[in-house]
Enzyme design. Structure first.
Site, PDB file in Angstrom:
ATOM      1  N   ASN A 323      45.237  41.499  44.830  1.00  0.00           N
ATOM      2  CA  ASN A 323      46.522  41.354  44.142  1.00  0.00           C
ATOM      3  C   ASN A 323      46.719  42.524  43.192  1.00  0.00           C
ATOM      4  O   ASN A 323      45.801  42.912  42.472  1.00  0.00           O
ATOM      5  CB  ASN A 323      46.566  40.043  43.345  1.00  0.00           C
ATOM      6  CG  ASN A 323      47.735  39.981  42.378  1.00  0.00           C
ATOM      7  OD1 ASN A 323      47.631  40.420  41.238  1.00  0.00           O
ATOM      8  ND2 ASN A 323      48.857  39.460  42.837  1.00  0.00           N
ATOM      9  N   THR A 349      51.202  40.843  46.362  1.00  0.00           N
ATOM     10  CA  THR A 349      51.755  40.573  45.044  1.00  0.00           C
ATOM     11  C   THR A 349      52.103  39.092  44.968  1.00  0.00           C
ATOM     12  O   THR A 349      52.299  38.431  45.999  1.00  0.00           O
ATOM     13  CB  THR A 349      53.018  41.405  44.763  1.00  0.00           C
ATOM     14  OG1 THR A 349      54.012  41.097  45.734  1.00  0.00           O
ATOM     15  CG2 THR A 349      52.717  42.890  44.792  1.00  0.00           C
ATOM     16  N   GLU A 350      52.224  38.579  43.754  1.00  0.00           N
ATOM     17  CA  GLU A 350      52.470  37.150  43.565  1.00  0.00           C
ATOM     18  C   GLU A 350      53.836  36.717  44.074  1.00  0.00           C
ATOM     19  O   GLU A 350      54.106  35.520  44.213  1.00  0.00           O
ATOM     20  CB  GLU A 350      52.309  36.769  42.099  1.00  0.00           C
ATOM     21  CG  GLU A 350      53.179  37.531  41.138  1.00  0.00           C
ATOM     22  CD  GLU A 350      52.510  38.779  40.581  1.00  0.00           C
ATOM     23  OE1 GLU A 350      52.814  39.135  39.435  1.00  0.00           O
ATOM     24  OE2 GLU A 350      51.679  39.397  41.288  1.00  0.00           O
ATOM     25  N   SER A 351      54.710  37.672  44.374  1.00  0.00           N
ATOM     26  CA  SER A 351      56.040  37.344  44.901  1.00  0.00           C
ATOM     27  C   SER A 351      55.979  36.806  46.325  1.00  0.00           C
ATOM     28  O   SER A 351      56.947  36.224  46.809  1.00  0.00           O
ATOM     29  CB  SER A 351      56.937  38.581  44.870  1.00  0.00           C
ATOM     30  OG  SER A 351      56.375  39.613  45.661  1.00  0.00           O
ATOM     31  N   GLY A 352      54.847  37.020  47.010  1.00  0.00           N
ATOM     32  CA  GLY A 352      54.695  36.538  48.382  1.00  0.00           C
ATOM     33  C   GLY A 352      54.479  37.632  49.401  1.00  0.00           C
ATOM     34  O   GLY A 352      54.436  37.366  50.603  1.00  0.00           O
TER      35      GLY A 352
END
Length: 543
Positions: A323, A349-352
């Site tokens: 990440n 990334t944490e957005s997907g």
């Protein structure tokens, strides 16, 4: 079947005192046209007002303008772009205080007008972990009482510390967004569900029935979860779309918000209101329409940032799931790509975004050539379950206990984003940043004075990462261009120093505390300080 209305009509549907949910990241998913209409309505009539705004990710463009001006503008140094303003949630503050009076978010730093109102205590401000907010929508939609998790323990979100409260207005309020509980003999945090009245969302295409596709979006955002939560609460769902399609002409697999969850649709094809990401109206490699040649992706210039990211990248191993956070960390993707190792790890990334090359600012959250784009709800489930091998995140302030503050720096308000969720469960955490900070001051004659200040302090001003609460089997590193530190036995320990530097003069004299120095203190690899490297593969291929 959804009703088609104008943005001005949508603004009139929002009652005073409503709780409003928004979803997306950056400008992906942000209904700019509706937001401008709400601002204008408040400015003209005073309504809607006293809204409680709920958002997960940063929603805005950091004040760089709306794409029709140079992206090198710094709005804090040069003033706002008065011709075009700035995009995103900051629109809600442009007409003055009173439109929003309570604001719960994981990231608030890109909404300058509202942050100004938070500093003036005109808005109650609460910052919670991004994954908590995003997945709390699912709890609400399913009629469950809230979310129980260890995420946030020991940080400023913990009620024993600050309870996520970012200003005096929040501290004086009786609203408590998080509670400490005990379950099966262990401590947890409980984030209660809440009633939400309005969802403001955006997709790319709406058909005549109100089915919504995210065709050009770079993020498959949490819009479905928010819509479901609002419908469960008996509220209304308003969606902005750029294109109108015939009824039932969309591929059903492309429909991300079905028409039974949509009450109103606003068709707005003004390009200024439909940006895919902060930096581009549409980059087809972000949404999977093309694969961009990897050699077309910009390289980082040779400077301190590149040295830092090279040293951090040495901690990656082939096959790792990695990440990358906002700011400098996201630019590690360019270092990995330049070294020809993009296809040997999975960057995310944490957005997907899964795979490909994550984009840095001004389009963080998007990725060139992703292998998959999943919802942030699913991504945070993966993160919270310990699925990540490595994360690279930023340094704001560090203290002797290894605590890291990136959420509130003096009067600068940011919030944690996904930082708290990610550091709670990832096996190896690498914090990156320059060893000292630089403050720029504009003089009366127009010249700029640069002043150096320490980042390694006796005590951080807010705990976004707690060294004390770090999992025992987690490796935590702090990488700068002058030195590398590790968290050993919950204490910050100096493990490496850059070639040619003096420990006292170049390191200790620039820290507010004397660090513990490892008995096996090493020299940082000389090779990463050369303009041309080409040596990452030998590290990543190690077992």
């Amino acid at each position: 079947m959804a009703k088609f209305i104008t943005a001005a009509e949508a603004a009139k549907l929002i009652p005073d005192g409503a709780t409003v949910g928004v979803g997306g990241m950056g400008l992906s998913g942000w209904p700019e046209g509706i937001a401008c209409a709400i601002r204008d309505s408040f400015k003209e009539t005073g309504h809607p007002c006293n809204l409680s705004l709920k958002q997960g990710s940063a929603m805005g463009d950091w004040g760089y303008g709306n794409g029709f001006v140079g992206w090198d503008r710094n709005p804090r140094e040069n003033g706002p772009d008065t011709e075009h303003g700035v995009r995103g949630v900051t629109r809600f503050g442009e007409a003055g205080p009173g439109l929003v009076t309570r604001w719960t978010s994981a990231h608030i730093g890109s909404a300058f007008t509202l942050c100004d109102q938070v500093r003036a205590n005109q808005i109650e401000s609460y910052c919670l972990p991004q994954g908590v907010i995003i997945n709390l929508w699912r709890e609400i939609g399913a009629g469950r009482p809230g979310l129980i998790t260890k995420t946030g323990l020991g940080t400023f979100v913990d009620p024993r510390v600050e309870g996520g409260k970012m200003n005096e207005a929040a501290r004086k309020s009786d609203y408590e967004p998080v509670k400490l509980i005990e379950f099966n003999g262990e401590e947890y945090l409980f984030y209660p569900s809440f009633k939400c009245d309005v969802a403001l969302l955006r997709g790319t295409i709406a058909d005549e029935n109100g089915n919504i596709s995210f065709e050009h979006e770079s993020v498959i955002n949490e819009g479905f979860a928010i819509a479901n939560a609002v419908k469960h609460c008996g509220g209304i769902v308003i969606v902005q779309a750029e294109y109108l399609a015939k009824a039932e002409s969309l591929n059903p697999k492309d429909v991300k918000i079905p028409c039974n969850m949509v009450d109103y649709v606003v068709i707005d094809n003004d390009p200024k209101h439909c940006w895919q990401a902060e930096g581009v109206y549409w980059e087809p490699s972000y949404s999977g329409h093309i694969k961009k040649p990897l050699n077309a992706i910009d390289r980082l210039p040779f400077d301190a940032r590149k040295i830092i990211l090279r040293r951090a990248a040495m901690e990656l191993r082939d096959g790792n799931i990695v990440n990358l956070g906002v700011g400098m960390p996201a630019e590690m993707a360019k270092v990995v790509n330049e070294e020809g190792k993009t296809n040997d790890i999975i960057m995310s990334t944490e957005s997907g975004m899964v795979g490909g090359v994550p984009s840095p600012l001004p389009s963080f959250g998007s990725a060139y050539n992703p292998q998959a784009i999943i919802t942030p709800n699913d991504m945070f489930d993966f993160i919270s379950g310990g699925g990540l091998d490595v994360t690279c995140l930023g340094i704001g302030e560090i203290d002797k206990e290894g605590n890291n503050n990136v959420s509130r720096m003096g009067s600068r308000l940011t919030g944690p984003g996904g930082f708290v969720d990610i550091t709670a469960t990832t096996k190896k955490v690498i914090f990156v940043g320059t060893f000292t900070g630089t403050k720029k001051t504009k003089n009366p004659d127009g010249s700029i004075t640069k002043t150096e200040f320490p980042k390694f302090l006796d005590k951080v001003s807010q705990i976004t990462f707690s060294g004390k609460f770090a999992p025992k089997d987690q490796k935590v590193m702090y990488v700068t261009e002058r030195a590398v530190f590790e968290l050993r036995n919950n204490v910050l320990t100096l493990t490496e120093i850059a070639p040619g530097l003096d420990l006292q003069k170049d390191i200790c004299d620039h820290m507010e505390f004397k660090p513990i120095v490892a008995e096996d203190l090493k020299e940082m690899p000389k090779e990463i300080f050369q303009e041309t490297w080409g040596g990452l593969a030998k590290y990543m291929e190690q077992k």
